[in-house]
Design a protein around this motif. Sequence first.
Motif, PDB file in Angstrom:
ATOM      1  N   SER A   1       0.824  -1.204   0.000  1.00 55.68           N
ATOM      2  CA  SER A   1       0.000   0.000   0.000  1.00 55.68           C
ATOM      3  C   SER A   1       0.861   1.258   0.000  1.00 55.68           C
ATOM      4  O   SER A   1       0.516   2.253  -0.643  1.00 55.68           O
ATOM      5  CB  SER A   1      -0.924  -0.002   1.223  1.00 55.68           C
ATOM      6  OG  SER A   1      -1.823  -1.080   1.166  1.00 55.68           O
TER       7      SER A   1
ATOM      8  N   PHE B   1       1.928   1.968  -3.530  1.00 58.72           N
ATOM      9  CA  PHE B   1       0.841   2.520  -4.342  1.00 58.72           C
ATOM     10  C   PHE B   1       0.557   3.978  -3.974  1.00 58.72           C
ATOM     11  O   PHE B   1       0.399   4.833  -4.852  1.00 58.72           O
ATOM     12  CB  PHE B   1      -0.430   1.680  -4.195  1.00 58.72           C
ATOM     13  CG  PHE B   1      -0.458   0.475  -5.070  1.00 58.72           C
ATOM     14  CD1 PHE B   1      -0.418   0.595  -6.446  1.00 58.72           C
ATOM     15  CD2 PHE B   1      -0.523  -0.802  -4.516  1.00 58.72           C
ATOM     16  CE1 PHE B   1      -0.446  -0.519  -7.263  1.00 58.72           C
ATOM     17  CE2 PHE B   1      -0.549  -1.921  -5.320  1.00 58.72           C
ATOM     18  CZ  PHE B   1      -0.514  -1.792  -6.697  1.00 58.72           C
TER      19      PHE B   1
ATOM     20  N   TYR C   1       0.948   7.362  -6.389  1.00 63.63           N
ATOM     21  CA  TYR C   1      -0.106   8.363  -6.595  1.00 63.63           C
ATOM     22  C   TYR C   1       0.351   9.741  -6.139  1.00 63.63           C
ATOM     23  O   TYR C   1       0.079  10.741  -6.800  1.00 63.63           O
ATOM     24  CB  TYR C   1      -1.387   7.952  -5.860  1.00 63.63           C
ATOM     25  CG  TYR C   1      -2.252   7.014  -6.653  1.00 63.63           C
ATOM     26  CD1 TYR C   1      -2.969   7.459  -7.761  1.00 63.63           C
ATOM     27  CD2 TYR C   1      -2.348   5.666  -6.301  1.00 63.63           C
ATOM     28  CE1 TYR C   1      -3.754   6.592  -8.493  1.00 63.63           C
ATOM     29  CE2 TYR C   1      -3.144   4.796  -7.040  1.00 63.63           C
ATOM     30  CZ  TYR C   1      -3.840   5.265  -8.136  1.00 63.63           C
ATOM     31  OH  TYR C   1      -4.623   4.403  -8.873  1.00 63.63           O
TER      32      TYR C   1
ATOM     33  N   TRP D   1     -11.056   7.460  -2.635  1.00 66.76           N
ATOM     34  CA  TRP D   1     -10.644   6.074  -2.832  1.00 66.76           C
ATOM     35  C   TRP D   1      -9.286   5.810  -2.211  1.00 66.76           C
ATOM     36  O   TRP D   1      -9.050   4.735  -1.644  1.00 66.76           O
ATOM     37  CB  TRP D   1     -10.647   5.727  -4.321  1.00 66.76           C
ATOM     38  CG  TRP D   1     -12.028   5.675  -4.882  1.00 66.76           C
ATOM     39  CD1 TRP D   1     -12.628   6.573  -5.724  1.00 66.76           C
ATOM     40  CD2 TRP D   1     -13.024   4.682  -4.599  1.00 66.76           C
ATOM     41  NE1 TRP D   1     -13.912   6.208  -5.974  1.00 66.76           N
ATOM     42  CE2 TRP D   1     -14.194   5.043  -5.310  1.00 66.76           C
ATOM     43  CE3 TRP D   1     -13.035   3.523  -3.825  1.00 66.76           C
ATOM     44  CZ2 TRP D   1     -15.359   4.282  -5.258  1.00 66.76           C
ATOM     45  CZ3 TRP D   1     -14.193   2.758  -3.768  1.00 66.76           C
ATOM     46  CH2 TRP D   1     -15.334   3.142  -4.476  1.00 66.76           C
ATOM     47  N   LEU D   2      -8.390   6.777  -2.277  1.00 64.43           N
ATOM     48  CA  LEU D   2      -7.085   6.593  -1.637  1.00 64.43           C
ATOM     49  C   LEU D   2      -7.223   6.500  -0.120  1.00 64.43           C
ATOM     50  O   LEU D   2      -6.459   5.782   0.534  1.00 64.43           O
ATOM     51  CB  LEU D   2      -6.144   7.741  -2.012  1.00 64.43           C
ATOM     52  CG  LEU D   2      -5.727   7.834  -3.482  1.00 64.43           C
ATOM     53  CD1 LEU D   2      -4.790   9.014  -3.692  1.00 64.43           C
ATOM     54  CD2 LEU D   2      -5.055   6.543  -3.940  1.00 64.43           C
TER      55      LEU D   2
ATOM     56  N   PHE E   1      -7.439   3.063   1.465  1.00 64.83           N
ATOM     57  CA  PHE E   1      -6.284   2.169   1.479  1.00 64.83           C
ATOM     58  C   PHE E   1      -5.976   1.633   2.881  1.00 64.83           C
ATOM     59  O   PHE E   1      -5.716   0.440   3.037  1.00 64.83           O
ATOM     60  CB  PHE E   1      -5.056   2.890   0.904  1.00 64.83           C
ATOM     61  CG  PHE E   1      -4.919   2.756  -0.590  1.00 64.83           C
ATOM     62  CD1 PHE E   1      -6.032   2.807  -1.410  1.00 64.83           C
ATOM     63  CD2 PHE E   1      -3.684   2.590  -1.177  1.00 64.83           C
ATOM     64  CE1 PHE E   1      -5.917   2.697  -2.795  1.00 64.83           C
ATOM     65  CE2 PHE E   1      -3.556   2.471  -2.547  1.00 64.83           C
ATOM     66  CZ  PHE E   1      -4.671   2.525  -3.356  1.00 64.83           C
TER      67      PHE E   1
ATOM     68  N   ASN F   1      -5.959  -2.220   3.521  1.00 61.26           N
ATOM     69  CA  ASN F   1      -4.639  -2.713   3.879  1.00 61.26           C
ATOM     70  C   ASN F   1      -4.684  -3.520   5.179  1.00 61.26           C
ATOM     71  O   ASN F   1      -4.138  -4.625   5.278  1.00 61.26           O
ATOM     72  CB  ASN F   1      -3.684  -1.529   4.015  1.00 61.26           C
ATOM     73  CG  ASN F   1      -2.334  -1.915   4.554  1.00 61.26           C
ATOM     74  OD1 ASN F   1      -1.514  -2.476   3.848  1.00 61.26           O
ATOM     75  ND2 ASN F   1      -2.070  -1.618   5.823  1.00 61.26           N
TER      76      ASN F   1
ATOM     77  N   TYR G   1      -9.542  -5.012  -1.846  1.00 62.49           N
ATOM     78  CA  TYR G   1      -8.336  -4.208  -2.099  1.00 62.49           C
ATOM     79  C   TYR G   1      -8.178  -3.937  -3.591  1.00 62.49           C
ATOM     80  O   TYR G   1      -7.860  -2.816  -4.003  1.00 62.49           O
ATOM     81  CB  TYR G   1      -7.119  -4.946  -1.551  1.00 62.49           C
ATOM     82  CG  TYR G   1      -5.849  -4.139  -1.530  1.00 62.49           C
ATOM     83  CD1 TYR G   1      -5.593  -3.242  -0.505  1.00 62.49           C
ATOM     84  CD2 TYR G   1      -4.887  -4.290  -2.526  1.00 62.49           C
ATOM     85  CE1 TYR G   1      -4.420  -2.509  -0.468  1.00 62.49           C
ATOM     86  CE2 TYR G   1      -3.712  -3.558  -2.511  1.00 62.49           C
ATOM     87  CZ  TYR G   1      -3.476  -2.670  -1.481  1.00 62.49           C
ATOM     88  OH  TYR G   1      -2.324  -1.935  -1.457  1.00 62.49           O
ATOM     89  N   GLY G   2      -8.415  -4.975  -4.398  1.00 59.81           N
ATOM     90  CA  GLY G   2      -8.314  -4.796  -5.847  1.00 59.81           C
ATOM     91  C   GLY G   2      -9.341  -3.821  -6.389  1.00 59.81           C
ATOM     92  O   GLY G   2      -9.046  -3.018  -7.279  1.00 59.81           O
TER      93      GLY G   2
ATOM     94  N   LEU H   1      -8.187  -0.344  -5.589  1.00 55.38           N
ATOM     95  CA  LEU H   1      -7.113   0.037  -6.516  1.00 55.38           C
ATOM     96  C   LEU H   1      -7.683   0.431  -7.874  1.00 55.38           C
ATOM     97  O   LEU H   1      -7.245   1.421  -8.485  1.00 55.38           O
ATOM     98  CB  LEU H   1      -6.129  -1.119  -6.681  1.00 55.38           C
ATOM     99  CG  LEU H   1      -5.163  -1.413  -5.538  1.00 55.38           C
ATOM    100  CD1 LEU H   1      -4.321  -2.634  -5.867  1.00 55.38           C
ATOM    101  CD2 LEU H   1      -4.265  -0.215  -5.278  1.00 55.38           C
TER     102      LEU H   1
ATOM    103  N   ALA I   1      -7.579   4.178  -9.652  1.00 52.40           N
ATOM    104  CA  ALA I   1      -7.027   4.399 -10.992  1.00 52.40           C
ATOM    105  C   ALA I   1      -8.025   5.133 -11.886  1.00 52.40           C
ATOM    106  O   ALA I   1      -7.656   6.051 -12.631  1.00 52.40           O
ATOM    107  CB  ALA I   1      -6.623   3.065 -11.618  1.00 52.40           C
TER     108      ALA I   1
END
Length: 221
Positions: free
Chosen positions: A49, A52, A56, A84-85, A88, A92, A108-109, A112, A116
């Motif tokens: 995490s 990622f 970002y 959305w961030l 995490f 996580n 989690y997917g 992500l 995006a």
Amino acid sequence: MGKGRLEAFSEGVFAIIITIMVWGLRAPHGATLAALRPVLPVFLSYVLSFVFVGIYWNNHHHMFQLVKTIDGSVLWANLHLLFWLSLFPFANAWMGETQFARWPVIAYGVILLMAALAYSILLWRLIAANGREALDAVTREPFDVVLMDVQMPEMGGFEATAAIRALETERTAARRPIIAMTAHAMKGDRERCLAAGMDEYLTKPFEPDALVAAVARLAEG
């Protein structure tokens, strides 16, 4: 409106996200290497995490270095990304504490994927979607270089370039370099773009080095 408050708010949210994820780490109860085994899944999910979030943050920072002004739609698009961030840390922790069980990994997917998509929406709001938006942006801001797509809806690149040149003549303003970006690679296309008032010509797809070289030629000339 200026971008300063958006950048400051976003930087704060990124910092808080990382801080919450760090708080989710727990020290092992023993003093041996074997004591690390129970907390290893949580640590691995944290590392994933962190990478990622770092990507970002880095992309967000560099993107807004190129932006001078924003509008309300950009504020909402940025808030959508931060939403959305901000999930995490939850995903996580859930994934790490369940040792990468099926549904936590799926959640989690999904987060992500949505992050995006949200980043893409933000990027779309910062880029002119058609020639009319490009003309409006150039009218508002003194961009050093304009990357003009030849084929755009509502108003094409040729029409937008003509309008920009007419506006410069009307205001007795300095000529703004315009680089044509087009999938047209037929004989005479380059000459058409230059005759329309553009200063450089790039065919898509192009390498970053080609864009750098075109900007360098404009700076020299």
